[in-house]
Structures are given as structure tokens and as C-alpha cells.
Design a protein around this motif. Structure first.
Motif, PDB file in Angstrom:
ATOM      1  N   GLU A  48       0.822  -1.219   0.000  1.00 25.17           N
ATOM      2  CA  GLU A  48       0.000   0.000   0.000  1.00 25.17           C
ATOM      3  C   GLU A  48       0.849   1.259   0.000  1.00 25.17           C
ATOM      4  OE1 GLU A  48      -3.323   0.155   2.716  1.00 25.17           O
ATOM      5  OE2 GLU A  48      -3.401  -2.048   2.756  1.00 25.17           O
ATOM      6  N   TYR A  49       2.018   1.201   0.607  1.00 29.24           N
ATOM      7  CA  TYR A  49       2.959   2.317   0.677  1.00 29.24           C
ATOM      8  C   TYR A  49       4.336   1.798   0.279  1.00 29.24           C
ATOM      9  CZ  TYR A  49      -0.878   4.121   3.459  1.00 29.24           C
ATOM     10  OH  TYR A  49      -2.127   4.513   3.891  1.00 29.24           O
ATOM     11  N   PRO A  50       4.581   1.619  -1.029  1.00 23.10           N
ATOM     12  CA  PRO A  50       5.806   0.932  -1.466  1.00 23.10           C
ATOM     13  C   PRO A  50       7.112   1.666  -1.188  1.00 23.10           C
ATOM     14  CG  PRO A  50       4.490   1.645  -3.346  1.00 23.10           C
ATOM     15  CD  PRO A  50       3.684   1.925  -2.124  1.00 23.10           C
ATOM     16  N   ASP A  51       7.047   2.863  -0.590  1.00 16.09           N
ATOM     17  CA  ASP A  51       8.271   3.524  -0.141  1.00 16.09           C
ATOM     18  C   ASP A  51       8.706   2.982   1.221  1.00 16.09           C
ATOM     19  OD1 ASP A  51      10.403   5.470  -0.339  1.00 16.09           O
ATOM     20  OD2 ASP A  51       9.317   6.655   1.160  1.00 16.09           O
ATOM     21  N   ILE A  52       7.797   2.278   1.894  1.00 19.77           N
ATOM     22  CA  ILE A  52       8.090   1.760   3.231  1.00 19.77           C
ATOM     23  C   ILE A  52       8.555   0.309   3.128  1.00 19.77           C
ATOM     24  CG2 ILE A  52       7.178   1.284   5.544  1.00 19.77           C
ATOM     25  CD1 ILE A  52       7.378   4.274   4.800  1.00 19.77           C
ATOM     26  N   ALA A  53       9.748   0.079   3.617  1.00 15.83           N
ATOM     27  CA  ALA A  53      10.351  -1.255   3.592  1.00 15.83           C
ATOM     28  C   ALA A  53      10.459  -1.792   5.011  1.00 15.83           C
ATOM     29  CB  ALA A  53      11.737  -1.182   2.960  1.00 15.83           C
ATOM     30  N   PHE A  54      10.578  -3.100   5.107  1.00 18.96           N
ATOM     31  CA  PHE A  54      10.853  -3.752   6.384  1.00 18.96           C
ATOM     32  C   PHE A  54      12.149  -4.512   6.242  1.00 18.96           C
ATOM     33  CE2 PHE A  54      10.835  -7.278   9.351  1.00 18.96           C
ATOM     34  CZ  PHE A  54      10.553  -6.619  10.540  1.00 18.96           C
ATOM     35  N   GLY A  55      12.982  -4.412   7.285  1.00 18.97           N
ATOM     36  CA  GLY A  55      14.228  -5.147   7.246  1.00 18.97           C
ATOM     37  C   GLY A  55      15.063  -4.931   8.480  1.00 18.97           C
ATOM     38  N   LEU A  56      16.288  -5.349   8.377  1.00 24.82           N
ATOM     39  CA  LEU A  56      17.279  -5.194   9.436  1.00 24.82           C
ATOM     40  C   LEU A  56      18.117  -3.975   9.097  1.00 24.82           C
ATOM     41  CD1 LEU A  56      18.660  -6.318  11.991  1.00 24.82           C
ATOM     42  CD2 LEU A  56      20.010  -7.802  10.493  1.00 24.82           C
ATOM     43  N   CYS A  57      18.166  -3.024  10.005  1.00 29.25           N
ATOM     44  CA  CYS A  57      18.819  -1.735   9.747  1.00 29.25           C
ATOM     45  C   CYS A  57      19.952  -1.520  10.743  1.00 29.25           C
ATOM     46  CB  CYS A  57      17.811  -0.593   9.888  1.00 29.25           C
ATOM     47  SG  CYS A  57      16.311  -0.821   8.928  1.00 29.25           S
ATOM     48  N   ASP A  58      21.082  -1.062  10.234  1.00 27.52           N
ATOM     49  CA  ASP A  58      22.253  -0.787  11.067  1.00 27.52           C
ATOM     50  C   ASP A  58      22.844   0.543  10.611  1.00 27.52           C
ATOM     51  OD1 ASP A  58      24.656  -0.686  12.430  1.00 27.52           O
ATOM     52  OD2 ASP A  58      25.377  -2.620  11.701  1.00 27.52           O
ATOM     53  N   LEU A  59      22.723   1.541  11.454  1.00 30.62           N
ATOM     54  CA  LEU A  59      23.241   2.869  11.119  1.00 30.62           C
ATOM     55  C   LEU A  59      24.688   3.052  11.535  1.00 30.62           C
ATOM     56  CD1 LEU A  59      20.088   5.018  11.888  1.00 30.62           C
ATOM     57  CD2 LEU A  59      20.847   4.023   9.722  1.00 30.62           C
ATOM     58  N   GLY A  60      25.369   1.949  11.810  1.00 28.70           N
ATOM     59  CA  GLY A  60      26.792   1.988  12.100  1.00 28.70           C
ATOM     60  C   GLY A  60      27.134   2.397  13.515  1.00 28.70           C
ATOM     61  N   MET A  61      26.167   2.311  14.425  1.00 33.76           N
ATOM     62  CA  MET A  61      26.410   2.706  15.819  1.00 33.76           C
ATOM     63  C   MET A  61      26.434   1.515  16.768  1.00 33.76           C
ATOM     64  SD  MET A  61      24.186   6.230  15.942  1.00 33.76           S
ATOM     65  CE  MET A  61      22.695   5.535  15.281  1.00 33.76           C
ATOM     66  N   GLY A  62      26.423   0.294  16.216  1.00 29.05           N
ATOM     67  CA  GLY A  62      26.509  -0.896  17.052  1.00 29.05           C
ATOM     68  C   GLY A  62      25.187  -1.399  17.589  1.00 29.05           C
ATOM     69  N   PHE A  63      24.049  -0.908  17.028  1.00 26.53           N
ATOM     70  CA  PHE A  63      22.730  -1.313  17.512  1.00 26.53           C
ATOM     71  C   PHE A  63      21.811  -1.689  16.348  1.00 26.53           C
ATOM     72  CE2 PHE A  63      24.451   1.752  20.548  1.00 26.53           C
ATOM     73  CZ  PHE A  63      24.466   0.970  21.696  1.00 26.53           C
ATOM     74  N   PRO A  64      22.100  -2.759  15.617  1.00 24.48           N
ATOM     75  CA  PRO A  64      21.224  -3.161  14.518  1.00 24.48           C
ATOM     76  C   PRO A  64      19.842  -3.525  15.049  1.00 24.48           C
ATOM     77  CG  PRO A  64      23.279  -4.420  14.511  1.00 24.48           C
ATOM     78  CD  PRO A  64      23.224  -3.665  15.793  1.00 24.48           C
ATOM     79  N   GLU A  65      18.811  -3.142  14.307  1.00 24.25           N
ATOM     80  CA  GLU A  65      17.455  -3.472  14.737  1.00 24.25           C
ATOM     81  C   GLU A  65      16.562  -3.710  13.532  1.00 24.25           C
ATOM     82  OE1 GLU A  65      15.518   0.868  15.488  1.00 24.25           O
ATOM     83  OE2 GLU A  65      16.801   0.099  17.080  1.00 24.25           O
ATOM     84  N   MET A  66      15.521  -4.493  13.767  1.00 33.37           N
ATOM     85  CA  MET A  66      14.549  -4.744  12.708  1.00 33.37           C
ATOM     86  C   MET A  66      13.445  -3.706  12.816  1.00 33.37           C
ATOM     87  SD  MET A  66      14.262  -8.803  11.971  1.00 33.37           S
ATOM     88  CE  MET A  66      13.529  -9.319  13.494  1.00 33.37           C
ATOM     89  N   GLY A  67      12.962  -3.283  11.647  1.00 33.67           N
ATOM     90  CA  GLY A  67      11.872  -2.329  11.631  1.00 33.67           C
ATOM     91  C   GLY A  67      11.629  -1.782  10.246  1.00 33.67           C
ATOM     92  N   ASN A  68      10.785  -0.760  10.202  1.00 33.25           N
ATOM     93  CA  ASN A  68      10.427  -0.120   8.943  1.00 33.25           C
ATOM     94  C   ASN A  68      11.371   1.032   8.643  1.00 33.25           C
ATOM     95  OD1 ASN A  68       8.130  -1.746   8.450  1.00 33.25           O
ATOM     96  ND2 ASN A  68       6.978  -0.546   9.921  1.00 33.25           N
TER      97      ASN A  68
END
Length: 126
Positions: A48-68
Motif C-alpha cells: 500500500e505504501y511501497p516507499d516503506i520497507a521492512f528489514g534489518l537496519c544498522d546505522l553503524g552505531m553498534g545497535f542493529p534493529e529490525m523495523g520499517n
């Protein structure tokens, strides 16, 4: 290079349509900043909102998390040298996203090495 190929987009949207809250899909794409240690493993796009993805995200600060995450936001990110986000053309997801999440929690960053991921799959099957 395109961040998401047509075939990958179709698979991500299919996964999003098939998601019923119980499915644990393999990541379809790996995106990364070549100069900022950010990594995303994306398994689904919201149909419905194809700009929104789900996955595992790591911004390089040592705290990977799953989310949108918004694909448009990922596209806007530049690393410390001004390099844009790239897609890892050689990446193939070999395990469900939660396996990558467990491995990332232990390692403090997203890991995609097949030997590490296979070891985590072995741990969960025992």
C-alpha cells in the motif's frame, strides 16, 4: 546502479503482500554506505505504501534493529565522503531475516558472511 531492480521490487512487494505477521522472509537486497558503515537488509515492501520497507537496519552505531524504513530516506543518505547508498550486487539472502538479526546482535553489526549465518542457522536448529 539502481538501488532496487525490477525483479527485486516485485519480490519485495510479493513478500509484503504475503506477510501475515508470522512470516520470516529471507532478505532480498542489501544496501550499504561505502563510507559510513550503514547497512540495510530489506525483506519486504509495503504494497500500500511501497516507499516503506521492512528489514534489518544498522546505522553503524553498534545497535542493529529490525523495523520499517523509508526507501526515499535511504536514497537521501550520503556517507562522510559524500558517497551515496549502494546495493550489494553479489548479496543473496540465505536465511530468514531473524537469523541475520541474531547474528548482528552478537556481532554488534550486520553480518552477511555465509559461514557466520550458517553457524547461526545450526544453533537455532539444535
Amino acid at each position: 546502479m539502481l538501488l532496487i531492480t525490477k525483479e527485486q521490487r516485485e519480490q519485495l512487494l510479493k513478500n509484503g503482500r504475503d506477510q501475515d505477521g508470522t512470516k520470516d522472509f529471507k532478505p532480498v537486497i542489501k544496501l550499504f554506505t561505502p563510507d559510513a558503515n550503514c547497512t540495510w537488509l530489506i525483506s519486504e515492501l509495503d504494497p500500500e505504501y511501497p516507499d516503506i520497507a521492512f528489514g534489518l537496519c544498522d546505522l553503524g552505531m553498534g545497535f542493529p534493529e529490525m523495523g520499517n524504513v523509508a526507501i526515499s530516506e535511504i536514497k537521501s543518505i550520503k556517507g562522510v565522503l559524500g558517497l551515496p547508498v549502494e546495493r550489494d550486487g553479489s548479496f543473496t539472502g540465505i536465511a530468514p531475516l531473524t537469523i541475520y538479526w541474531r547474528a548482528s546482535q552478537e556481532n554488534g553489526q550486520i553480518v552477511t558472511s555465509s559461514s557466520i549465518i550458517n553457524a547461526f542457522m545450526d544453533k537455532t536448529s539444535n
